[in-house]
Scaffold this motif. Structure first.
Motif, PDB file in Angstrom:
ATOM      1  N   LYS A  72     -65.234 -83.782  -5.780  1.00 40.48           N
ATOM      2  CA  LYS A  72     -66.269 -82.788  -5.477  1.00 40.48           C
ATOM      3  C   LYS A  72     -66.495 -82.680  -3.969  1.00 40.48           C
ATOM      4  O   LYS A  72     -66.773 -81.593  -3.458  1.00 40.48           O
ATOM      5  CB  LYS A  72     -67.576 -83.148  -6.193  1.00 40.48           C
ATOM      6  N   ALA A  73     -66.343 -83.793  -3.253  1.00 40.84           N
ATOM      7  CA  ALA A  73     -66.576 -83.814  -1.805  1.00 40.84           C
ATOM      8  C   ALA A  73     -65.526 -83.030  -1.030  1.00 40.84           C
ATOM      9  O   ALA A  73     -65.734 -82.716   0.146  1.00 40.84           O
ATOM     10  CB  ALA A  73     -66.628 -85.257  -1.297  1.00 40.84           C
ATOM     11  N   ILE A  74     -64.403 -82.703  -1.685  1.00 33.28           N
ATOM     12  CA  ILE A  74     -63.374 -81.896  -1.018  1.00 33.28           C
ATOM     13  C   ILE A  74     -63.132 -80.573  -1.750  1.00 33.28           C
ATOM     14  O   ILE A  74     -62.144 -79.905  -1.500  1.00 33.28           O
ATOM     15  CB  ILE A  74     -62.056 -82.682  -0.834  1.00 33.28           C
ATOM     16  N   SER A  75     -64.071 -80.205  -2.619  1.00 28.66           N
ATOM     17  CA  SER A  75     -63.917 -78.932  -3.346  1.00 28.66           C
ATOM     18  C   SER A  75     -65.259 -78.191  -3.436  1.00 28.66           C
ATOM     19  O   SER A  75     -65.596 -77.408  -2.570  1.00 28.66           O
ATOM     20  CB  SER A  75     -63.301 -79.177  -4.728  1.00 28.66           C
ATOM     21  N   ILE A  76     -66.040 -78.450  -4.469  1.00 26.73           N
ATOM     22  CA  ILE A  76     -67.264 -77.678  -4.698  1.00 26.73           C
ATOM     23  C   ILE A  76     -68.374 -78.000  -3.701  1.00 26.73           C
ATOM     24  O   ILE A  76     -69.115 -77.107  -3.284  1.00 26.73           O
ATOM     25  CB  ILE A  76     -67.764 -77.825  -6.165  1.00 26.73           C
ATOM     26  N   ASN A  77     -68.492 -79.264  -3.302  1.00 25.73           N
ATOM     27  CA  ASN A  77     -69.586 -79.605  -2.379  1.00 25.73           C
ATOM     28  C   ASN A  77     -69.496 -78.851  -1.052  1.00 25.73           C
ATOM     29  O   ASN A  77     -70.499 -78.273  -0.611  1.00 25.73           O
ATOM     30  CB  ASN A  77     -69.669 -81.108  -2.148  1.00 25.73           C
ATOM     31  N   PRO A  78     -68.324 -78.842  -0.371  1.00 24.07           N
ATOM     32  CA  PRO A  78     -68.291 -78.070   0.877  1.00 24.07           C
ATOM     33  C   PRO A  78     -68.541 -76.574   0.647  1.00 24.07           C
ATOM     34  O   PRO A  78     -69.175 -75.927   1.480  1.00 24.07           O
ATOM     35  CB  PRO A  78     -66.892 -78.325   1.441  1.00 24.07           C
ATOM     36  N   ALA A  79     -68.073 -76.056  -0.492  1.00 22.21           N
ATOM     37  CA  ALA A  79     -68.331 -74.643  -0.799  1.00 22.21           C
ATOM     38  C   ALA A  79     -69.835 -74.391  -0.919  1.00 22.21           C
ATOM     39  O   ALA A  79     -70.355 -73.405  -0.395  1.00 22.21           O
ATOM     40  CB  ALA A  79     -67.601 -74.248  -2.083  1.00 22.21           C
ATOM     41  N   GLU A  80     -70.540 -75.294  -1.604  1.00 19.91           N
ATOM     42  CA  GLU A  80     -71.993 -75.141  -1.751  1.00 19.91           C
ATOM     43  C   GLU A  80     -72.706 -75.314  -0.416  1.00 19.91           C
ATOM     44  O   GLU A  80     -73.645 -74.566  -0.113  1.00 19.91           O
ATOM     45  CB  GLU A  80     -72.521 -76.145  -2.775  1.00 19.91           C
ATOM     46  N   ILE A  81     -72.272 -76.279   0.392  1.00 21.31           N
ATOM     47  CA  ILE A  81     -72.900 -76.494   1.695  1.00 21.31           C
ATOM     48  C   ILE A  81     -72.763 -75.245   2.568  1.00 21.31           C
ATOM     49  O   ILE A  81     -73.682 -74.877   3.301  1.00 21.31           O
ATOM     50  CB  ILE A  81     -72.301 -77.743   2.385  1.00 21.31           C
ATOM     51  N   LEU A  82     -71.619 -74.574   2.463  1.00 24.05           N
ATOM     52  CA  LEU A  82     -71.377 -73.362   3.255  1.00 24.05           C
ATOM     53  C   LEU A  82     -71.933 -72.096   2.595  1.00 24.05           C
ATOM     54  O   LEU A  82     -71.858 -71.016   3.163  1.00 24.05           O
ATOM     55  CB  LEU A  82     -69.875 -73.191   3.491  1.00 24.05           C
TER      56      LEU A  82
END
Length: 131
Positions: A72-82
Motif C-alpha cells: 500500500k505504501a508504494i501504490s494506494i497510499n501515495p495516490a491518496e496522499i496526492l
C-alpha cells in the motif's frame, strides 16, 4: 497521528551523505504505520532510481512493516496522499489501466516484470528479453 497528517518516508536507500539521511532507518515506515499514520515510501529519483522502490518497501518489511502495508505504501497510499486515488493506486473499474504483472511477489529481489500495461495496452513483455 493525532493531526491525521500523512508521511512520506525516504529516501532510505544509499549512503548517509545527505543531511536528511544521517539518522535514516528502514524501521521508520513500520513505526509510523503502527502509530496509525498513513505513509508512503519514496526514492530520490534520479539519485536512487524509481525501479528501486520495491526494494525500499521490502527492506521496510524486513525491519517490521507489515507486507500488505508495504505494498500500500508504494501504490494506494501515495495516490491518496496526492489526492489522485480516483485515478491511480489500485485496480478498480474506471481507474487508469496501468498495471505491472510480476513473475513473483514484487517485494522479492528476484521478481521480474513479466508485463507492463498502460492504458490497457501491453507496452512491455518480459518475453522480449528472451528473444
Amino acid at each position: 497521528a493525532e493531526e491525521n497528517f500523512p508521511m512520506i518516508v525516504g529516501p532510505s536507500l544509499g549512503h548517509r551523505t545527505k543531511v536528511e539521511l544521517v539518522n535514516k532507518s528502514f524501521k521508520t515506515a513500520g513505526v509510523l504505520n503502527k502509530a496509525g499514520i498513513k505513509m508512503s515510501i519514496t526514492t530520490d529519483s534520479p539519485v536512487i532510481p524509481l525501479h528501486h522502490l520495491p526494494i525500499c518497501a521490502a527492506l521496510a518489511v524486513k525491519d517490521g512493516l507489515d507486507k500488505w502495508e508495504a505494498l500500500k505504501a508504494i501504490s494506494i497510499n501515495p495516490a491518496e496522499i496526492l489526492g489522485l486515488e480516483d485515478r491511480i493506486g489500485s485496480i478498480t473499474v474506471g481507474k487508469d489501466a496501468d498495471i505491472v504483472i510480476w513473475s513473483n511477489d514484487p517485494l522479492q529481489i528476484d521478481a521480474k516484470v513479466e508485463y507492463t500495461i498502460i492504458d490497457g495496452k501491453i507496452v512491455f513483455s518480459g518475453e522480449e528479453d528472451n528473444e
